[in-house]
Enzyme design. Sequence first.
Site, short mmCIF file in Angstrom:
data_model
loop_
_atom_site.label_atom_id
_atom_site.label_comp_id
_atom_site.label_asym_id
_atom_site.label_seq_id
_atom_site.Cartn_x
_atom_site.Cartn_y
_atom_site.Cartn_z
N ASP A 8 3.35 30.49 41.36
CA ASP A 8 2.90 31.64 40.58
C ASP A 8 3.39 31.44 39.16
O ASP A 8 3.88 30.37 38.80
CB ASP A 8 3.37 32.96 41.21
N HIS A 9 3.28 32.48 38.34
CA HIS A 9 3.65 32.38 36.93
C HIS A 9 5.13 32.07 36.70
O HIS A 9 5.48 31.49 35.70
CB HIS A 9 3.27 33.67 36.20
N CYS A 65 7.62 30.22 43.97
CA CYS A 65 7.44 31.51 43.30
C CYS A 65 8.82 31.96 42.84
O CYS A 65 9.74 31.14 42.80
CB CYS A 65 6.72 32.54 44.19
N GLY A 66 9.01 33.20 42.51
CA GLY A 66 10.30 33.65 42.02
C GLY A 66 11.43 33.40 43.00
O GLY A 66 12.48 32.87 42.65
N THR A 67 11.21 33.75 44.27
CA THR A 67 12.22 33.56 45.31
C THR A 67 11.82 32.53 46.36
O THR A 67 12.66 32.08 47.13
CB THR A 67 12.49 34.88 46.06
N GLY A 68 10.54 32.20 46.43
CA GLY A 68 10.01 31.35 47.49
C GLY A 68 9.56 32.15 48.69
O GLY A 68 8.85 31.64 49.55
N GLY A 70 7.68 35.23 48.93
CA GLY A 70 6.30 35.73 48.95
C GLY A 70 5.29 34.63 49.19
O GLY A 70 4.38 34.76 50.02
N HIS A 98 13.94 20.10 62.99
CA HIS A 98 13.95 21.01 64.14
C HIS A 98 12.72 21.90 64.23
O HIS A 98 12.34 22.30 65.33
CB HIS A 98 15.19 21.90 64.09
N ASN A 99 12.11 22.23 63.10
CA ASN A 99 10.99 23.18 63.09
C ASN A 99 9.67 22.54 62.71
O ASN A 99 8.65 23.22 62.67
CB ASN A 99 11.29 24.34 62.14
N ARG A 109 13.57 31.30 40.42
CA ARG A 109 14.62 32.19 39.93
C ARG A 109 15.90 32.06 40.76
O ARG A 109 16.88 32.74 40.48
CB ARG A 109 14.14 33.64 39.95
N ARG A 132 13.89 18.69 72.52
CA ARG A 132 14.06 20.13 72.79
C ARG A 132 13.42 20.99 71.71
O ARG A 132 13.03 22.13 71.97
CB ARG A 132 15.54 20.47 72.95
N HIS A 133 13.27 20.43 70.52
CA HIS A 133 12.67 21.19 69.43
C HIS A 133 11.15 21.31 69.60
O HIS A 133 10.57 22.29 69.13
CB HIS A 133 12.99 20.52 68.09
N ARG A 136 10.22 24.50 71.31
CA ARG A 136 10.38 25.68 70.46
C ARG A 136 9.26 25.79 69.43
O ARG A 136 8.76 26.89 69.17
CB ARG A 136 11.75 25.63 69.80
#
Length: 155
Positions: A8-9, A65-68, A70, A98-99, A109, A132-133, A136
Amino acid sequence: MKLAIGNDHTGVAMKNEIMAWLKEKGIEVVNVGTDSTERFDYAVSGYRIARLVADGEVDGGIAICGTGIGISLAANKVRGIRACVCSEPYSARLSKMHNNSNIIAFGARVVGVEMAKMIVEEWLSASFEGGRHARRVAQIMEIEETQHLKAAEQE
């Protein structure tokens, strides 16, 4: 390797530095974010990255984005996407191991450019361990496909 990157911006400057760094490493980058600091909705870029990843047009994605948060929430609404927000390299590595994350997200930010590069480096160098992952990750995908999880409903 081919990656999608979007923002984003708030993430324009960071995206540009990450893109240049990836290109120096010989990685092809598809820019689906904004290049303007004018207000831009993170959901648009999150969706664009996720669509390219889900459709197999790229090998993974980077979302800023600002925090990641959203942009990763938006990306995770696309079927088959496992976007993880990470503010340090260890979690980025484990998100892949794992994921089986296919998009890494962080906040412009929250982390500096050098930390963002370390996060991406760890994520790119990691591989899904399976074992095992795998069970999941399959459960996560079951929830996505059916809106249910048999194992949870049997308890």
